[in-house]
Write a protein that holds these residues in place. Structure first.
Motif, PDB file in Angstrom:
ATOM      1  N   VAL F  24       1.088  -7.708 -16.719  1.00  0.00           N
ATOM      2  CA  VAL F  24       1.453  -8.418 -15.496  1.00  0.00           C
ATOM      3  C   VAL F  24       0.675  -7.877 -14.300  1.00  0.00           C
ATOM      4  CG1 VAL F  24       3.361  -8.714 -13.850  1.00  0.00           C
ATOM      5  CG2 VAL F  24       3.702  -9.183 -16.284  1.00  0.00           C
ATOM      6  N   ALA F  25       0.504  -6.567 -14.230  1.00  0.00           N
ATOM      7  CA  ALA F  25      -0.212  -5.986 -13.096  1.00  0.00           C
ATOM      8  C   ALA F  25      -1.664  -6.472 -13.068  1.00  0.00           C
ATOM      9  CB  ALA F  25      -0.146  -4.459 -13.155  1.00  0.00           C
ATOM     10  N   HIS F  28      -1.730 -10.213 -12.065  1.00  0.00           N
ATOM     11  CA  HIS F  28      -1.401 -10.287 -10.626  1.00  0.00           C
ATOM     12  C   HIS F  28      -2.612  -9.913  -9.771  1.00  0.00           C
ATOM     13  CE1 HIS F  28       0.503  -9.011  -6.840  1.00  0.00           C
ATOM     14  NE2 HIS F  28       0.132  -7.765  -7.074  1.00  0.00           N
ATOM     15  N   GLU F  29      -3.311  -8.865 -10.139  1.00  0.00           N
ATOM     16  CA  GLU F  29      -4.516  -8.468  -9.392  1.00  0.00           C
ATOM     17  C   GLU F  29      -5.609  -9.514  -9.569  1.00  0.00           C
ATOM     18  OE1 GLU F  29      -5.157  -5.957  -7.369  1.00  0.00           O
ATOM     19  OE2 GLU F  29      -3.384  -4.725  -7.627  1.00  0.00           O
ATOM     20  N   ARG F  33      -3.394 -10.926  -6.132  1.00  0.00           N
ATOM     21  CA  ARG F  33      -2.120 -10.323  -5.709  1.00  0.00           C
ATOM     22  C   ARG F  33      -1.102 -11.341  -5.226  1.00  0.00           C
ATOM     23  NH1 ARG F  33      -4.415  -4.917  -2.703  1.00  0.00           N
ATOM     24  NH2 ARG F  33      -5.278  -4.025  -4.598  1.00  0.00           N
ATOM     25  N   LEU F  36       3.944 -12.899  -8.140  1.00  0.00           N
ATOM     26  CA  LEU F  36       4.961 -12.050  -8.752  1.00  0.00           C
ATOM     27  C   LEU F  36       6.366 -12.529  -8.410  1.00  0.00           C
ATOM     28  CD1 LEU F  36       3.917  -8.331  -8.177  1.00  0.00           C
ATOM     29  CD2 LEU F  36       3.910  -9.626 -10.306  1.00  0.00           C
ATOM     30  N   ASP F 168       6.708  -4.522 -16.526  1.00  0.00           N
ATOM     31  CA  ASP F 168       6.571  -4.450 -15.064  1.00  0.00           C
ATOM     32  C   ASP F 168       7.210  -5.630 -14.357  1.00  0.00           C
ATOM     33  OD1 ASP F 168       5.115  -2.173 -15.436  1.00  0.00           O
ATOM     34  OD2 ASP F 168       3.188  -3.015 -14.868  1.00  0.00           O
TER      35      ASP F 168
END
Lengths: 229, 229, 229, 229, 229, 229
Positions: F24-25, F28-29, F33, F36, F168
């Motif tokens: 997920v991180a 997301h990046e 960003r 979420l 996450d």
């Protein structure tokens, strides 16, 4: 061992008193954006705005005994700052203790827990910043420290530090820095007065502060509606 | 099965009414520090101070149907106490229901959920203690109980219990104990009045309550600043 | 890439302005119980009641730079709606930015974060709905979008949507539906006025709305006290 | 001005390491029930139990730049303690920074904010205590202090203090008191071992600790069921 | 006055024990969707699933003295249910008290506050449901009641009620209804088993439960994408 | 009017499936960003990691009727995303509905409310991300929308968007951007792999990323202990 520290130093009275002309936000900025207590510390009535010297007091959860001990250490111009040794919302403080603090010249209370008799405190015009308003009573069984450094609502408070509190919350100014922070608060306020006049006249912060170039350098684009993102 | 219990008993009217002279903190202490609802139950305007007889009402989450049923069970001097069967902040109650309760002589509402039309309720001077102010509407689909014992905001409430509410929150006095708790509230207030006078004159709680010896026995030490902890 | 969308459409001014005659609860009901922001969005002073056209603004956590960018996009009659890109309670907005918005005819601020200078904003009569009041200062380092669709406090907001805010919170009306929702708000208010009169005269909602039969069909029973549940 | 303080003192390595044999509850009791961080600081996986020397690090909200600065100040046996200058749950730390800390011999992370890559950190067996697990990314724009005293999750932490963390949370032992607290932890453990054996054999705490007389003196009564309270 | 009520009644042992075959959700449904404790009551390790007879215990905030008193009232098959007289997250209970309870045949702990020694409790396989895991120590100064009715985490618990706890939380079954609720739990489980088989075979709940007609009557429409809402 | 939107578009199956290789991180990046869901959305067991196509579902508070409607709209490879129309923690979903979803090839559930039967869901290996685990039952009375755009836990979700969830939390990728974000996720992972190797070898981020000069320009100073701040 629990102790009561007597004869604590305080900042110059004129300095302490002068802080009541400056808002918490101004003082916080003037000392470099440090010293704020947590956002949950709210005044029980508004508006309210005080400054004074901190007398610090720890209490056990659900136990307000040490507040009685702390009263004796207070002088005119002080503000009592109380924190429980673990999180608690009980009503540690009411109108009787307020009467006692007023009799000793105390200007207000910072309570990282609950208070009660909120209507009477409001009528008495005794300002309090607290985590909760709650009638729950407390016992008198466990001792703790008075006038030692404490962490209260996320802020470090030494006895004799300057406390400034208003509708925005509470800020702590270390005693040794009080005069310097006061001067910087005054300077900031004067500078802001000029900016306020320009903004009120319709000038944009973008122009007053010269932000346009740096925003463009960061990549900010202006587009017309409709925009397909 | 859901039921509406009719013809509930109430405490003596003179007793119920007399409680409005005593604050929630006083009543809570007088009955031995029990009966408070949770600290999140806050008045929608301040000051506010009422006493009355509880009519209890359960509601489903997001469903205010049963409040309409409860209105019919209310008499002049009552206070309606409502709790959802699972936690909810929706706006179960607004100015129409307030108009209805006022027409039936109800003195206020204790709502363990949200209410709406807060500005109008304030203008109407209809006091409400609630968990939230929130406009979210509710449906009318699910039945529940009226005038059965409920747990509301952490407190047990039987129909006919005395409710006292002020700026500090809400306390419940069991019907059978109402007269006794009222007498104790009066006694406490009288005693506190004397203490208040002494504290206002500058006497210390340490001396009035005779705490010094017991504090010393617990090991409390007085030291001079600077103290190395 | 971050963008500033210019020349956004707005609803008809007469429609936008007319919404200020209707409470948030009424508008929320009129548009089918949608569009409310979260219950934690509270006015910094009460009463307060405004309507206007949304200018939307994203900000980075602890960084209020884009609010300065957004001011330039505001017109008289607008309401600025700001949300951080991740949850934050810092004091993004104070009296200087309020002075700037007032100079550009902005009617109020919806801030899904903290604001400061609450006492001054109250004196200025500049209405703000926010998640917190907190003096914590912010930086000016990171760009984000202005006038793109945002999720703010659980609600979806497009630039140019109508914002209605009062003591109950904040509701968003999509621009395309504004005229229709306004008409429905008016109709609802008129209908409620009649019901209010009947309730105030002592009629029961049970009878006005004809609930008794459906309640019985669901199984609701009326019993006499004492009842053994 | 922001600073990085270099060459901080640390407690004796043998002392620091020995703390990992004692639970947080034991150490907390041994040093007089002080030094705990807030209850919201939870391990991202369990069980986990470490001790080490604190390297302290402030970060701006939503900005993890200073963690990179702090890594350089770490030595084998250290624990990195990070707090934002205002409350934030963003994911400041993930598997890359963990790889970097491991390479420098760091034993774990205390993060008063969010972390991400929780599954990978768990596989790597790099222990973390944090306020949240959240993937939200951070920027690198704002500087702050490394190795100055900080308030982290309600606790005061000086660089070089001993950090002990386990499934119960995190406790801070001031560097100067480390040897003394270690000795007291050992003594407490030995004493508890004996009590545990007696309790496991069925003896009552009432008897082992001799509570019965003091309970009776306080007014505790034993009654038979049914009891009318 | 505080009391310890002795010789409380308990439900039939076979009934109490049989509840451990049914999940909390099943029992909650079987008794009409009542009796659940609040959602913040979580097991300290998973999976865990127990049933037993409630021994109830009040404690003062930050004071675990009465737990020692309550241990003596416990019998094999009991579950200790503890609530503070005002909200608290301190670590009232650790491995020593667990050893004592185990020695007396107690099956688990329901603690509306914090516990500590979580790693050891997990190793010991002593199941605990609590509001927090926190190392904060407690004092032994204030008495309260054992085996009186209490409100714990929003639920009313009488001594001798049946407690069922699993990964979903905690439900209380009144002693007098235990046999009936057990029978209904069994019936529900059997019925669900058949439904589960049909759902696993791909049948839709819409058809099994016959929802389609009622949904249509409520006004539900099926439309094709793209839909303009 | 409430609608069920049928025949929604979905992203290319290969793309949707490939996302399960990326955390997920990372996703997301890779998409800048955004996307979420709130940090309170947690997996009921760990580790868990899925990707799939969103089927969206609104439910009334305390009412799970529409989940049954949504099941029929699900296809193999989907993830069901459910949000209440106002905040609620009730247990909307348990093992029966999980059995039904599994029978239709659904990969997991994103529930902005509570779920129950957590132990059974864990055994079944049916992954769920939720706000709470809570046994509270729900009714079947009120209709709402299926497969319309929803705001769920602070994120905007359109039917057919790609959902990625791991330890996450949860991230939403708009359907139209799925292929692009997948490519960027892959690129980011490859780049990070190289950085990871250098960090694991002991190189500092300060050097790898070239931060030293910019930190100095911002005013960061290195000083030796003891430092007087």
């Amino acid at each position: 061992m629990s102790v009561v520290v007597q004869n604590i130093p305080r900042a110059d009275k004129a300095v302490v008193d002068a802080f009541s002309s400056y808002g918490v936000a101004t003082v916080h900025e003037a000392q470099g954006r440090v010293g704020l207590l947590a956002s949950y510390m709210r005044p029980i009535y508004r508006p309210a705005h005080i400054s004074g010297s901190a007398v610090t007091c720890e209490v056990a959860p659900g136990d307000n005994w040490m507040i009685h001990v702390a009263v004796e250490q207070c002088q005119p111009g002080d503000i009592l700052v109380v924190t429980p040794t673990s999180a608690c919302e009980d009503g540690y403080f009411g109108d009787l203790l307020a009467a006692s603090l007023i009799a000793h010249g105390v200007r207000g209370l910072i309570m990282n827990a609950g208070v009660r008799d909120a209507a009477v405190l409001t009528e008495m015009k005794f300002p309090v910043w607290s985590k909760a308003i709650y009638a729950q009573g407390t016992v008198k069984e466990t001792i703790a420290n008075v006038n030692t450094p404490i962490v209260c609502a996320g802020g470090l408070v030494h006895p004799g530090d300057v406390v400034v509190a208003d509708d925005d919350g509470v800020v702590i100014v270390p005693r040794e820095k009080a005069a310097d922070v006061l001067a910087k608060s005054k300077a900031r306020e004067e500078k802001e007065e000029k900016t306020r006049a320009r903004l009120s006249a319709g000038e944009l912060g973008l122009d007053i502060y010269g932000f346009r170039e740096r925003l463009a350098a960061k990549g900010l684009k202006y587009v017309d509606y409709p925009y397909k993102g």
